[in-house]
Design an enzyme around this catalytic site. Structure first.
Site, PDB file in Angstrom:
ATOM      1  N   TYR A  68       0.824  -1.218   0.000  1.00 31.90           N
ATOM      2  CA  TYR A  68       0.000   0.000   0.000  1.00 31.90           C
ATOM      3  C   TYR A  68       0.861   1.272   0.000  1.00 31.90           C
ATOM      4  O   TYR A  68       0.475   2.276  -0.593  1.00 31.90           O
ATOM      5  CB  TYR A  68      -1.009  -0.029   1.160  1.00 31.90           C
ATOM      6  CG  TYR A  68      -2.102  -1.035   0.881  1.00 31.90           C
ATOM      7  CD1 TYR A  68      -3.170  -0.723   0.039  1.00 31.90           C
ATOM      8  CD2 TYR A  68      -2.040  -2.332   1.386  1.00 31.90           C
ATOM      9  CE1 TYR A  68      -4.132  -1.662  -0.274  1.00 31.90           C
ATOM     10  CE2 TYR A  68      -3.004  -3.280   1.080  1.00 31.90           C
ATOM     11  CZ  TYR A  68      -4.050  -2.943   0.250  1.00 31.90           C
ATOM     12  OH  TYR A  68      -5.000  -3.877  -0.076  1.00 31.90           O
ATOM     13  N   ARG A  71       1.688   2.100  -3.421  1.00 33.28           N
ATOM     14  CA  ARG A  71       0.535   2.730  -4.100  1.00 33.28           C
ATOM     15  C   ARG A  71       0.336   4.178  -3.645  1.00 33.28           C
ATOM     16  O   ARG A  71      -0.081   5.022  -4.420  1.00 33.28           O
ATOM     17  CB  ARG A  71      -0.724   1.896  -3.873  1.00 33.28           C
ATOM     18  CG  ARG A  71      -0.934   0.992  -5.027  1.00 33.28           C
ATOM     19  CD  ARG A  71      -1.150  -0.476  -4.722  1.00 33.28           C
ATOM     20  NE  ARG A  71      -0.693  -1.230  -5.869  1.00 33.28           N
ATOM     21  CZ  ARG A  71       0.491  -1.835  -5.933  1.00 33.28           C
ATOM     22  NH1 ARG A  71       1.318  -1.803  -4.913  1.00 33.28           N
ATOM     23  NH2 ARG A  71       0.853  -2.475  -7.025  1.00 33.28           N
ATOM     24  N   ASP A 105      -8.344   6.115  -4.278  1.00 35.01           N
ATOM     25  CA  ASP A 105      -7.476   7.254  -4.592  1.00 35.01           C
ATOM     26  C   ASP A 105      -8.185   8.543  -4.144  1.00 35.01           C
ATOM     27  O   ASP A 105      -9.313   8.494  -3.651  1.00 35.01           O
ATOM     28  CB  ASP A 105      -7.143   7.289  -6.099  1.00 35.01           C
ATOM     29  CG  ASP A 105      -8.384   7.453  -6.974  1.00 35.01           C
ATOM     30  OD1 ASP A 105      -9.211   8.349  -6.693  1.00 35.01           O
ATOM     31  OD2 ASP A 105      -8.531   6.694  -7.949  1.00 35.01           O
ATOM     32  N   HIS A 120     -15.063   2.002  -0.117  1.00 32.79           N
ATOM     33  CA  HIS A 120     -13.995   1.014   0.085  1.00 32.79           C
ATOM     34  C   HIS A 120     -12.773   1.601   0.793  1.00 32.79           C
ATOM     35  O   HIS A 120     -11.694   1.022   0.759  1.00 32.79           O
ATOM     36  CB  HIS A 120     -13.579   0.382  -1.252  1.00 32.79           C
ATOM     37  CG  HIS A 120     -14.622  -0.544  -1.810  1.00 32.79           C
ATOM     38  ND1 HIS A 120     -14.550  -1.113  -3.059  1.00 32.79           N
ATOM     39  CD2 HIS A 120     -15.786  -1.010  -1.274  1.00 32.79           C
ATOM     40  CE1 HIS A 120     -15.612  -1.875  -3.269  1.00 32.79           C
ATOM     41  NE2 HIS A 120     -16.385  -1.818  -2.210  1.00 32.79           N
ATOM     42  N   SER A 197     -16.868  -2.806 -12.798  1.00 32.92           N
ATOM     43  CA  SER A 197     -17.267  -4.117 -13.325  1.00 32.92           C
ATOM     44  C   SER A 197     -18.452  -4.684 -12.545  1.00 32.92           C
ATOM     45  O   SER A 197     -19.136  -5.571 -13.022  1.00 32.92           O
ATOM     46  CB  SER A 197     -16.089  -5.087 -13.230  1.00 32.92           C
ATOM     47  OG  SER A 197     -15.774  -5.327 -11.864  1.00 32.92           O
ATOM     48  N   ASN A 221     -19.102   2.717 -19.586  1.00 32.83           N
ATOM     49  CA  ASN A 221     -18.027   1.731 -19.514  1.00 32.83           C
ATOM     50  C   ASN A 221     -17.711   1.280 -20.943  1.00 32.83           C
ATOM     51  O   ASN A 221     -18.640   1.019 -21.698  1.00 32.83           O
ATOM     52  CB  ASN A 221     -18.499   0.520 -18.679  1.00 32.83           C
ATOM     53  CG  ASN A 221     -17.359  -0.320 -18.161  1.00 32.83           C
ATOM     54  OD1 ASN A 221     -16.501  -0.735 -18.940  1.00 32.83           O
ATOM     55  ND2 ASN A 221     -17.342  -0.571 -16.868  1.00 32.83           N
TER      56      ASN A 221
HETATM   57  P1  OAD Z   1     -12.642  -3.418 -11.840  1.00 28.15           P
HETATM   58  O1  OAD Z   1     -11.196  -3.486 -12.175  1.00 28.15           O
HETATM   59  O2  OAD Z   1     -13.337  -4.664 -11.434  1.00 28.15           O
HETATM   60  O3  OAD Z   1     -13.417  -2.835 -13.087  1.00 28.15           O
HETATM   61  C1  OAD Z   1     -12.979  -1.691 -13.766  1.00 28.15           C
HETATM   62  C2  OAD Z   1     -13.990  -1.374 -14.831  1.00 28.15           C
HETATM   63  O4  OAD Z   1     -13.565  -0.172 -15.457  1.00 28.15           O
HETATM   64  C3  OAD Z   1     -14.118  -2.427 -15.935  1.00 28.15           C
HETATM   65  O5  OAD Z   1     -15.483  -2.744 -16.125  1.00 28.15           O
HETATM   66  C4  OAD Z   1     -13.535  -1.731 -17.167  1.00 28.15           C
HETATM   67  O6  OAD Z   1     -14.198  -2.115 -18.378  1.00 28.15           O
HETATM   68  C5  OAD Z   1     -13.820  -0.287 -16.840  1.00 28.15           C
HETATM   69  N1  OAD Z   1     -12.958   0.693 -17.509  1.00 28.15           N
HETATM   70  C6  OAD Z   1     -11.671   0.557 -17.901  1.00 28.15           C
HETATM   71  N2  OAD Z   1     -11.226   1.703 -18.458  1.00 28.15           N
HETATM   72  C7  OAD Z   1     -12.247   2.594 -18.390  1.00 28.15           C
HETATM   73  C8  OAD Z   1     -12.418   3.961 -18.770  1.00 28.15           C
HETATM   74  N3  OAD Z   1     -11.439   4.648 -19.342  1.00 28.15           N
HETATM   75  N4  OAD Z   1     -13.619   4.552 -18.546  1.00 28.15           N
HETATM   76  C9  OAD Z   1     -14.630   3.875 -17.963  1.00 28.15           C
HETATM   77  N5  OAD Z   1     -14.524   2.585 -17.581  1.00 28.15           N
HETATM   78  C10 OAD Z   1     -13.351   1.946 -17.781  1.00 28.15           C
HETATM   79  O7  OAD Z   1     -12.809  -2.264 -10.741  1.00 28.15           O
HETATM   80  P2  OAD Z   1     -14.032  -1.950  -9.772  1.00 28.15           P
HETATM   81  O8  OAD Z   1     -15.333  -2.268 -10.405  1.00 28.15           O
HETATM   82  O9  OAD Z   1     -13.818  -0.586  -9.252  1.00 28.15           O
HETATM   83  O10 OAD Z   1     -12.595  -3.472  -3.786  1.00 28.15           O
HETATM   84  O11 OAD Z   1     -13.746  -2.974  -8.626  1.00 28.15           O
HETATM   85  C11 OAD Z   1     -14.555  -2.966  -7.496  1.00 28.15           C
HETATM   86  C12 OAD Z   1     -13.792  -3.392  -6.316  1.00 28.15           C
HETATM   87  O12 OAD Z   1     -13.121  -4.618  -6.542  1.00 28.15           O
HETATM   88  C13 OAD Z   1     -12.646  -2.489  -5.938  1.00 28.15           C
HETATM   89  O13 OAD Z   1     -13.045  -1.327  -5.261  1.00 28.15           O
HETATM   90  C14 OAD Z   1     -11.881  -3.369  -5.013  1.00 28.15           C
HETATM   91  C15 OAD Z   1     -11.940  -4.684  -5.737  1.00 28.15           C
HETATM   92  O14 OAD Z   1     -12.146  -5.769  -4.920  1.00 28.15           O
HETATM   93  C16 OAD Z   1     -11.939  -3.549  -2.653  1.00 28.15           C
HETATM   94  O15 OAD Z   1     -10.729  -3.437  -2.619  1.00 28.15           O
HETATM   95  C17 OAD Z   1     -12.802  -3.739  -1.475  1.00 28.15           C
END
Ligand code: OAD
Length: 252
Positions: A68, A71, A105, A120, A197, A221
């Site tokens: 971390y 990051r 972030d 989160h 996602s 997305n």
């Molecule tokens: P993911 O990595 O699962 O999903 C990222 C999403 O962003 C995907 O659906 C991509 O298609 C989309 N994407 C990529 N580039 C993009 C862009 N330029 N504009 C718009 N969308 C774009 O990330 P999260 O859904 O945030 O939790 O993941 C949810 C949680 O999973 C995180 O917060 C984390 C992880 O477990 C914890 O740490 C508790």
């Protein structure tokens, strides 16, 4: 991006009184913060169990803290992108507005977002592992100093080991976060699901709540997601392009 879909989505926002945004890693992708599940994701080179679970932290707190801290250092080099700025402008464009973000972030805040809940946690904050202490770090921790357990961050109140204020797998969300978003959803005319996602949470039921009261759901997305089936309309493009366009065309 499909112009017809964009105009239709803008139509949903045109007369909206209350707008809720559910954001994920894709919102910050174009700032250079890696997403979790796309290629080159955040956990590359690390097993999720090692760096994102309470058990992993118990087993090897040095590894987890270094992960971390690296990051935190990387975060200092990135800036908000036009998607963050468009959401910050939306705050003033609608009578009622809230962003519920899964991102740890601080790019939304840097863009000027104030109506924000971070469900989160926050990369630049620490929690005590024993008491309820929560503190914001002014500077990133230097990973190079995290060589022994004695050198790891401590709670200033009770001196025990502190941890990153980030929600790990198998943990409850921080209080006053998702329940605030869910309560807001009951009055929202429109939900924007941006750059997530939906893999972990299934969107925390926000789309069902908004649709249950006749509101509209817009997904932003480039790819289909687990949440696509819940959307009335999907804008297939990066959030840095879709969000400013949507706001502009809505005339708000
Ligand atoms: P993911 O990595 O699962 O999903 C990222 C999403 O962003 C995907 O659906 C991509 O298609 C989309 N994407 C990529 N580039 C993009 C862009 N330029 N504009 C718009 N969308 C774009 O990330 P999260 O859904 O945030 O939790 O993941 C949810 C949680 O999973 C995180 O917060 C984390 C992880 O477990 C914890 O740490 C508790």
């Amino acid at each position: 991006m499909d112009e017809k879909a964009l105009r239709q989505a803008a139509g949903f926002l045109k007369d909206a009184g209350a707008v809720l945004v559910f954001a994920g890693a894709g919102l910050s992708a174009e700032s250079g913060v890696p997403t979790f599940r796309d290629a080159g994701g955040l956990w590359e080179g690390h097993r999720v169990e090692d760096v994102a679970t309470p058990e992993g932290f118990q087993r090897d707190p040095i590894l987890v803290w270094r992960f971390y801290a690296e990051r935190q250092v990387a975060l200092q080099k990135v800036k908000p992108n036009p998607g963050h700025f468009a959401l910050a402008r939306m705050e003033h464009a609608f009578p009622s507005f809230l962003v519920a973000t899964q991102n740890i972030d601080n790019l939304s805040e840097q863009a000027g977002q104030t109506k924000l809940v971070k469900i989160h946690g926050d990369l630049m904050t620490i929690w005590c592992t024993r008491c309820s202490y929560e503190g914001v770090l002014e500077n990133p921790i230097n990973p190079a100093v995290l060589t022994t357990r004695e050198n790891l961050p401590r709670c200033p109140a009770c001196q025990v080991l502190a941890r990153p204020a980030v929600v790990w797998f198998g943990e409850y969300l921080p209080p006053n976060t998702i329940e605030v978003a869910q309560e807001f959803a009951f009055q929202a005319d429109c939900l924007l699901m941006v750059g997530t996602s939906g893999a972990v949470s299934g969107g925390y039921g926000l789309a069902d709540i908004v649709k249950g009261r006749g509101g509209k759901v817009i997904e932003i997305n480039p790819s289909e997601t687990y949440l696509t089936g819940q959307a009335d309309i999907a804008l297939r493009g990066p959030s840095s392009i879709c969000l400013p366009s949507l706001l502009e065309i809505s005339g708000r």
